[in-house]
Design an enzyme around this catalytic site. Sequence first.
Site, PDB file in Angstrom:
ATOM      1  CG  HIS A  58      -8.870  38.867  -7.420  1.00 53.90           C
ATOM      2  ND1 HIS A  58      -9.767  39.871  -7.158  1.00 53.90           N
ATOM      3  CD2 HIS A  58      -7.687  39.289  -6.913  1.00 53.90           C
ATOM      4  CE1 HIS A  58      -9.151  40.862  -6.535  1.00 53.90           C
ATOM      5  NE2 HIS A  58      -7.881  40.533  -6.363  1.00 53.90           N
ATOM      6  CG  HIS A  62      -3.592  47.175  -4.948  1.00 57.47           C
ATOM      7  ND1 HIS A  62      -4.671  47.303  -5.803  1.00 57.47           N
ATOM      8  CD2 HIS A  62      -3.446  48.398  -4.354  1.00 57.47           C
ATOM      9  CE1 HIS A  62      -5.144  48.546  -5.727  1.00 57.47           C
ATOM     10  NE2 HIS A  62      -4.418  49.225  -4.864  1.00 57.47           N
ATOM     11  CG  HIS A 117      -6.844  47.854 -10.260  1.00 53.48           C
ATOM     12  ND1 HIS A 117      -8.044  47.352  -9.818  1.00 53.48           N
ATOM     13  CD2 HIS A 117      -5.948  47.622  -9.258  1.00 53.48           C
ATOM     14  CE1 HIS A 117      -7.887  46.836  -8.605  1.00 53.48           C
ATOM     15  NE2 HIS A 117      -6.621  47.003  -8.247  1.00 53.48           N
ATOM     16  CG  ASP A 128      -4.629  41.688  -3.218  1.00 53.57           C
ATOM     17  OD1 ASP A 128      -4.163  42.806  -3.514  1.00 53.57           O
ATOM     18  OD2 ASP A 128      -5.646  41.218  -3.768  1.00 53.57           O
TER      19      ASP A 128
END
Length: 305
Positions: free
Chosen positions: A270, A66, A141, A68
């Site tokens: 996070h 991902h 995830h 980020d």
Amino acid sequence: MELIFLGTSAGVPTRTRNVTAILLNLQHPTQAGLWLFDCGEGTQHQMLNTAFNPGKLDRIFISHLHGDHLFGLPGLLCSRSMAGNAQPLTIYGPKGIREFTETALRLSGSWTDYPLEIVEITAGEILNDGLRKVTAFALEHPLECYGYRIEEHDKPGALDASALKAAGVKPGPLFQDLKAGKTVTLNDGRVINGADFLAPATPGKSVAIFGDTAPCASAITLAKGVDVMVHEATLDTSMEEKANSRGHSSTRQAAQLAHNAEVGQLIITHVSSRYDDRGCQRLLAECQAIFPATALAHDFAVFTV
């Protein structure tokens, strides 16, 4: 070891928090090292606000692909070349990290002038350099995602030279073997076991650094008994169902895992951009109600392991 948080925001940066990146300064007297866990957009800029040079990085661990957690990687790799004198670098990450890195460099006409190795990992031990080992654990995830358990090997106890002298063993080359716990035979025929003259070993430190995850079966094994556990706390307890549906955890779930795994300290990071400073303190309070030894990471926070 020392943890330096370069980015603590989830998904997108805020005015005060960049996206995910964590430095691990190994601080070993004979084999220093600087490792980076995830590399969100702007990570190299964040490093400019620390005492650490990107050229000194020797390992980068990417949890998942991902943006980020990843989009800062190509720029950081290129800047290392432009600065010169960068040391060899190894990147670890899930399947696709090689294609992403090589494609970004190729399409932008970029290159690296230092040795670069890319290792696509699966769950299991991925590194053992003689001083420490790193084990990857698959998490829950939407994309393939890993958490990393870093464990220092126990440090041998000091050799009791006085006791050896009292036993008639003179200082010399044999001391090195005895310090290593080996058994040696003296000139007079006596057999000396080095382990009998060593102080107890000093347990090595351990850290568990989670990528993004909803609660999963591997989490307890990843975190069990570590000195420090770094875990996401994307949303507060009232939004737990939403967090889990997106492959994330709530404050309550992070704290409960820390309690169940009997870790020394929990550091939450996070955090969703929806939370301002006051909201972040509420997240911290929710964790501390379950696991008091919880700290909230902020950008440039430093924690000693």
